[in-house]
Design an enzyme around this catalytic site. Structure first.
Site, PDB file in Angstrom:
ATOM      1  N   ARG A 176       0.841  -1.201   0.000  1.00 40.80           N
ATOM      2  CA  ARG A 176       0.000   0.000   0.000  1.00 40.80           C
ATOM      3  C   ARG A 176       0.870   1.242   0.000  1.00 40.80           C
ATOM      4  NH1 ARG A 176      -5.259   2.000   1.782  1.00 40.80           N
ATOM      5  NH2 ARG A 176      -5.200   4.137   1.037  1.00 40.80           N
ATOM      6  N   ARG A 204      -5.011   1.706  -5.342  1.00 42.36           N
ATOM      7  CA  ARG A 204      -4.285   1.038  -4.266  1.00 42.36           C
ATOM      8  C   ARG A 204      -4.267  -0.471  -4.426  1.00 42.36           C
ATOM      9  NH1 ARG A 204      -9.098   3.626  -1.052  1.00 42.36           N
ATOM     10  NH2 ARG A 204      -8.628   5.003  -2.732  1.00 42.36           N
ATOM     11  N   ASP A 238      -6.793  -1.712   0.570  1.00 43.26           N
ATOM     12  CA  ASP A 238      -7.311  -0.746   1.528  1.00 43.26           C
ATOM     13  C   ASP A 238      -8.144  -1.531   2.529  1.00 43.26           C
ATOM     14  OD1 ASP A 238      -8.008   1.708   2.714  1.00 43.26           O
ATOM     15  OD2 ASP A 238      -9.796   1.893   1.481  1.00 43.26           O
ATOM     16  N   ASP A 264     -10.463  -0.991   5.968  1.00 45.66           N
ATOM     17  CA  ASP A 264     -11.139  -0.018   6.819  1.00 45.66           C
ATOM     18  C   ASP A 264     -11.849  -0.728   7.948  1.00 45.66           C
ATOM     19  OD1 ASP A 264     -10.535   2.359   5.358  1.00 45.66           O
ATOM     20  OD2 ASP A 264     -12.089   1.863   3.903  1.00 45.66           O
TER      21      ASP A 264
END
Length: 170
Positions: free
Chosen positions: A84, A93, A96, A98
Protein backbone atom coordinates in the site's frame (compact mmCIF):
# COMPACT_ATOMS: atom_id res chain seq x y z
CA UNK A 1 -14.10 -10.03 26.17
CA UNK A 2 -14.56 -10.78 22.47
CA UNK A 3 -16.05 -8.04 20.26
CA UNK A 4 -17.37 -8.51 16.73
CA UNK A 5 -15.58 -6.29 14.23
CA UNK A 6 -16.33 -5.75 10.55
CA UNK A 7 -13.56 -4.79 8.17
CA UNK A 8 -13.99 -3.42 4.66
CA UNK A 9 -11.50 -4.56 2.04
CA UNK A 10 -10.84 -2.96 -1.33
CA UNK A 11 -8.21 -3.08 -4.06
CA UNK A 12 -7.84 -2.02 -7.68
CA UNK A 13 -4.17 -2.70 -8.51
CA UNK A 14 -2.00 -5.80 -8.99
CA UNK A 15 -4.73 -8.47 -9.30
CA UNK A 16 -7.23 -6.88 -6.90
CA UNK A 17 -9.33 -10.02 -6.34
CA UNK A 18 -6.22 -11.94 -5.25
CA UNK A 19 -5.13 -9.02 -3.03
CA UNK A 20 -8.50 -9.04 -1.24
CA UNK A 21 -8.56 -12.83 -0.86
CA UNK A 22 -5.00 -12.91 0.55
CA UNK A 23 -5.86 -10.10 2.95
CA UNK A 24 -8.87 -12.11 4.19
CA UNK A 25 -6.52 -15.03 4.90
CA UNK A 26 -4.23 -12.69 6.85
CA UNK A 27 -7.15 -11.24 8.83
CA UNK A 28 -8.22 -14.79 9.69
CA UNK A 29 -4.83 -15.34 11.33
CA UNK A 30 -4.77 -12.23 13.52
CA UNK A 31 -3.82 -12.92 17.15
CA UNK A 32 -6.51 -12.86 19.83
CA UNK A 33 -9.13 -13.09 17.09
CA UNK A 34 -11.49 -15.65 15.61
CA UNK A 35 -12.54 -15.53 11.95
CA UNK A 36 -16.31 -15.39 11.47
CA UNK A 37 -16.38 -15.12 7.69
CA UNK A 38 -15.93 -13.06 4.59
CA UNK A 39 -18.43 -11.84 2.03
CA UNK A 40 -18.39 -12.50 -1.67
CA UNK A 41 -16.28 -10.20 -3.79
CA UNK A 42 -17.97 -7.20 -5.41
CA UNK A 43 -16.86 -4.89 -8.22
CA UNK A 44 -17.54 -1.16 -7.94
CA UNK A 45 -16.64 2.08 -9.64
CA UNK A 46 -14.12 4.29 -7.83
CA UNK A 47 -15.37 7.04 -5.52
CA UNK A 48 -13.76 10.47 -5.55
CA UNK A 49 -10.88 10.16 -8.01
CA UNK A 50 -12.57 8.51 -11.01
CA UNK A 51 -9.58 8.11 -13.38
CA UNK A 52 -8.61 4.66 -12.13
CA UNK A 53 -9.66 1.01 -12.49
CA UNK A 54 -12.77 -0.37 -10.80
CA UNK A 55 -12.37 -1.79 -7.31
CA UNK A 56 -12.89 -5.25 -5.90
CA UNK A 57 -14.52 -4.97 -2.47
CA UNK A 58 -15.54 -7.32 0.33
CA UNK A 59 -16.26 -7.28 4.05
CA UNK A 60 -14.77 -9.56 6.70
CA UNK A 61 -16.15 -10.34 10.15
CA UNK A 62 -14.15 -11.46 13.14
CA UNK A 63 -14.41 -11.67 16.88
CA UNK A 64 -11.43 -10.12 18.58
CA UNK A 65 -9.92 -9.27 21.93
CA UNK A 66 -7.71 -6.67 20.24
CA UNK A 67 -8.59 -3.07 21.06
CA UNK A 68 -9.83 -0.94 18.16
CA UNK A 69 -6.41 0.76 17.98
CA UNK A 70 -4.50 -2.55 18.05
CA UNK A 71 -6.79 -3.98 15.37
CA UNK A 72 -6.26 -0.89 13.22
CA UNK A 73 -2.48 -1.20 13.61
CA UNK A 74 -2.64 -4.87 12.55
CA UNK A 75 -4.72 -3.87 9.52
CA UNK A 76 -2.18 -1.18 8.55
CA UNK A 77 0.54 -3.83 8.75
CA UNK A 78 -1.40 -6.03 6.34
CA UNK A 79 -1.80 -3.07 3.95
CA UNK A 80 1.93 -2.42 4.07
CA UNK A 81 2.64 -6.10 3.42
CA UNK A 82 0.55 -5.73 0.24
CA UNK A 83 2.53 -2.70 -0.92
CA UNK A 84 0.00 0.00 0.00
CA UNK A 85 1.31 3.42 -1.02
CA UNK A 86 -0.71 6.43 0.17
CA UNK A 87 0.00 8.99 -2.55
CA UNK A 88 -3.22 11.04 -2.36
CA UNK A 89 -6.80 10.68 -1.12
CA UNK A 90 -8.83 8.07 -3.08
CA UNK A 91 -5.75 7.06 -5.10
CA UNK A 92 -5.50 3.64 -6.75
CA UNK A 93 -4.29 1.04 -4.27
CA UNK A 94 -3.11 -2.52 -3.90
CA UNK A 95 -5.13 -2.89 -0.70
CA UNK A 96 -7.31 -0.75 1.53
CA UNK A 97 -8.58 -2.04 4.87
CA UNK A 98 -11.14 -0.02 6.82
CA UNK A 99 -12.34 -0.79 10.32
CA UNK A 100 -16.08 -0.35 9.75
CA UNK A 101 -17.58 -1.46 13.05
CA UNK A 102 -16.22 -2.57 16.40
CA UNK A 103 -19.15 -3.90 18.37
CA UNK A 104 -21.46 -0.98 19.15
CA UNK A 105 -18.54 1.46 19.57
CA UNK A 106 -19.36 5.02 18.56
CA UNK A 107 -16.39 7.38 19.01
CA UNK A 108 -13.69 9.46 17.35
CA UNK A 109 -9.95 9.46 18.05
CA UNK A 110 -7.05 10.64 15.93
CA UNK A 111 -7.13 8.52 12.72
CA UNK A 112 -9.95 6.28 14.02
CA UNK A 113 -13.68 6.96 13.88
CA UNK A 114 -16.24 4.27 14.65
CA UNK A 115 -18.44 3.45 12.99
CA UNK A 116 -16.54 4.30 9.82
CA UNK A 117 -17.79 7.81 8.96
CA UNK A 118 -18.91 7.14 5.37
CA UNK A 119 -19.85 3.46 5.44
CA UNK A 120 -23.59 4.22 5.59
CA UNK A 121 -23.30 6.09 2.25
CA UNK A 122 -21.43 3.43 0.28
CA UNK A 123 -23.11 0.55 -1.48
CA UNK A 124 -19.77 -1.22 -1.94
CA UNK A 125 -19.60 -1.50 1.88
CA UNK A 126 -23.27 -2.07 2.69
CA UNK A 127 -23.96 -4.83 0.15
CA UNK A 128 -21.20 -7.20 1.36
CA UNK A 129 -21.89 -6.21 4.97
CA UNK A 130 -25.53 -7.24 4.59
CA UNK A 131 -24.40 -10.57 3.15
CA UNK A 132 -22.68 -11.29 6.48
CA UNK A 133 -25.14 -9.62 8.85
CA UNK A 134 -28.59 -9.07 7.30
CA UNK A 135 -30.11 -7.48 10.42
CA UNK A 136 -27.16 -5.26 11.27
CA UNK A 137 -27.78 -1.82 12.76
CA UNK A 138 -25.06 0.77 12.23
CA UNK A 139 -24.64 2.70 15.51
CA UNK A 140 -25.84 6.27 15.15
CA UNK A 141 -27.63 5.53 11.87
CA UNK A 142 -30.15 2.84 10.95
CA UNK A 143 -30.37 -0.76 9.85
CA UNK A 144 -27.97 -1.40 6.98
CA UNK A 145 -30.71 -2.56 4.58
CA UNK A 146 -32.60 0.76 4.28
CA UNK A 147 -29.25 2.58 4.11
CA UNK A 148 -28.34 0.45 1.09
CA UNK A 149 -31.65 1.38 -0.57
CA UNK A 150 -30.57 5.04 -0.34
CA UNK A 151 -27.46 4.15 -2.38
CA UNK A 152 -29.39 2.81 -5.36
CA UNK A 153 -27.59 5.18 -7.75
CA UNK A 154 -24.23 3.46 -7.03
CA UNK A 155 -23.14 0.59 -9.26
CA UNK A 156 -22.00 -2.48 -7.33
CA UNK A 157 -22.14 -5.99 -8.74
CA UNK A 158 -20.99 -9.41 -7.59
CA UNK A 159 -17.53 -9.99 -9.03
CA UNK A 160 -17.25 -12.66 -11.68
CA UNK A 161 -13.63 -13.66 -12.33
CA UNK A 162 -12.66 -13.77 -16.01
CA UNK A 163 -13.09 -17.15 -17.63
CA UNK A 164 -9.87 -19.01 -18.18
CA UNK A 165 -9.73 -20.15 -21.78
CA UNK A 166 -8.01 -23.42 -22.44
CA UNK A 167 -5.71 -23.42 -25.43
CA UNK A 168 -4.53 -26.33 -27.47
CA UNK A 169 -5.07 -28.19 -30.70
CA UNK A 170 -8.33 -30.00 -31.24
Amino acid sequence: MMVTAYIGLGANLDDPAAQVERAMDELARLPQSRWLGGSSLYASAPVGYAEQPDFINAVAALETRLSPRALLEAMLGIEQHHGRNRTFRNAPRTLDLDLLLYGAAHFHEENLTLPHPRMHERAFVLLPLLELAPELVIPGHDRAEPLLARCSDQSVRRYQPPLKVATGAV
